[in-house]
Enzyme design. Structure first.
Site, mmCIF file in Angstrom:
data_model
loop_
_atom_site.group_PDB
_atom_site.id
_atom_site.type_symbol
_atom_site.label_atom_id
_atom_site.label_comp_id
_atom_site.label_asym_id
_atom_site.label_seq_id
_atom_site.Cartn_x
_atom_site.Cartn_y
_atom_site.Cartn_z
ATOM 1 N N GLU A 1 46.315 -9.762 -54.000
ATOM 2 C CA GLU A 1 47.577 -10.439 -53.686
ATOM 3 C C GLU A 1 48.143 -10.175 -52.318
ATOM 4 O O GLU A 1 47.738 -8.963 -51.744
ATOM 5 C CB GLU A 1 48.471 -9.746 -54.732
ATOM 6 C CG GLU A 1 49.911 -10.412 -54.503
ATOM 7 C CD GLU A 1 51.047 -9.678 -55.646
ATOM 8 O OE1 GLU A 1 51.904 -10.059 -55.916
ATOM 9 O OE2 GLU A 1 50.575 -8.444 -56.090
ATOM 10 N N LYS B 1 52.899 -17.649 -58.837
ATOM 11 C CA LYS B 1 53.140 -16.664 -59.519
ATOM 12 C C LYS B 1 54.290 -16.948 -60.397
ATOM 13 O O LYS B 1 55.526 -17.043 -59.931
ATOM 14 C CB LYS B 1 53.232 -15.276 -58.659
ATOM 15 C CG LYS B 1 53.521 -14.205 -59.614
ATOM 16 C CD LYS B 1 53.793 -12.916 -58.730
ATOM 17 C CE LYS B 1 53.923 -11.624 -59.426
ATOM 18 N NZ LYS B 1 54.230 -10.526 -58.507
ATOM 19 N N CYS C 1 48.873 -10.482 -60.318
ATOM 20 C CA CYS C 1 49.612 -9.181 -60.536
ATOM 21 C C CYS C 1 50.675 -9.015 -61.819
ATOM 22 O O CYS C 1 50.096 -8.876 -62.808
ATOM 23 C CB CYS C 1 50.300 -8.838 -59.150
ATOM 24 S SG CYS C 1 50.716 -6.813 -59.001
#
Length: 266
Positions: free
Chosen positions: A40, A110, A151
């Protein structure tokens, strides 16, 4: 399929971060990897005041990794970067995938954002500066379905079940997982996502200090559909390589058909 997870300590020098990333991709290709995953915010992880200007999915960030994929003849999952969004106050945290020809094969934004308010202790709202994505993504990598995440998504099992049902055999997790939670939760969550969805899991993390108060856990790893850790990175910048046995995946799904036996809709 041979895969590589690349572990970085990205900081506030974007050019240096990208040069390091390219060096790790070179090492992955030299090791025979078909696919390499970066973490990331691979191009910048530091103070918000110094963040690079948000770009489109065909900007400089994309061009850099597209060229790397083309030159190396390898699939590149380019971690994530700050993508410009329709909201001028917020960016998307976006992952790009490039095929061996350097063509953009997939985009994932995301979905889950870290917002926490603990009176007297911590106040952090990722959603103030990042706009959430809305679409799940499974990309076909030469006949193998690869589901994308980033993440904090790791804490939401419903996302990974949706990816598995949509055809994912491999799940990727580029991350900058914090040290204090990573020590207790990182491997446990990754192995759980592998077991419950009967998928390989590739996780590439940032490691070390990035700015005052932010230290990332690292421990990038590759996990098989039985939950076994096949390979794990040491606590340094580098590349970790493993081979995925897709016949083993098919055997596990046939002998323990939990995906086929599910009763509740996604």
């Amino acid at each position: 399929m041979r895969v590589a997870v690349c572990q970085l300590n990205s900081r506030e020098d974007r050019s240096a971060n990208l040069a390091t990333a390219r060096g790790l991709l070179d090492r992955a290709a030299a090791a025979g990897a078909d696919l390499a995953l970066l973490p990331e915010y691979v191009d910048y992880l530091g103070r918000s005041a110094g963040e690079p200007k948000p770009e489109a999915v065909d900007g400089e960030f994309a061009s850099f990794f597209a060229e790397a994929a083309r030159q190396l003849g390898m699939w590149v999952f380019a971690g994530s970067f700050h993508e410009a969004s329709a909201d001028p106050r917020r960016t998307h945290n976006t992952s790009l995938v490039f095929n061996r020809a350097g063509e953009l094969a997939a985009v994932y934004r995301k979905i889950h954002l870290y917002d926490v308010e603990i009176p007297g202790r911590v106040s952090y709202h990722e959603s103030r500066t990042v706009a959430p994505g809305a679409e799940t993504t499974v990309v076909d990598v030469e006949g193998v379905g690869v589901g994308l995440s980033i993440c904090y998504d790791l804490r939401f099992p419903e996302l990974y079940r949706k990816l598995a049902v949509a055809g994912a055999q491999v799940l990727v997790v580029p991350a900058a997982f914090m040290l204090h939670t990573g020590r207790d939760h990182w491997e446990v969550l990754l192995r759980a996502r592998a077991i419950e969805n009967q998928c390989y899991v590739l996780a590439a993390g940032q490691i070390g200090d990035h700015e005052p108060g932010r230290t990332c856990f690292g421990r990038s790893m590759v996990i098989d559909p039985w939950g076994t850790v096949l390979a794990q990175a040491p606590d340094t910048v580098g590349v970790t390589v493993a081979d995925l046995d897709l016949d083993r995946l098919a055997t596990i799904r046939a002998e323990l058909p939990s995906l086929a036996n599910r009763r509740l809709p996604v």
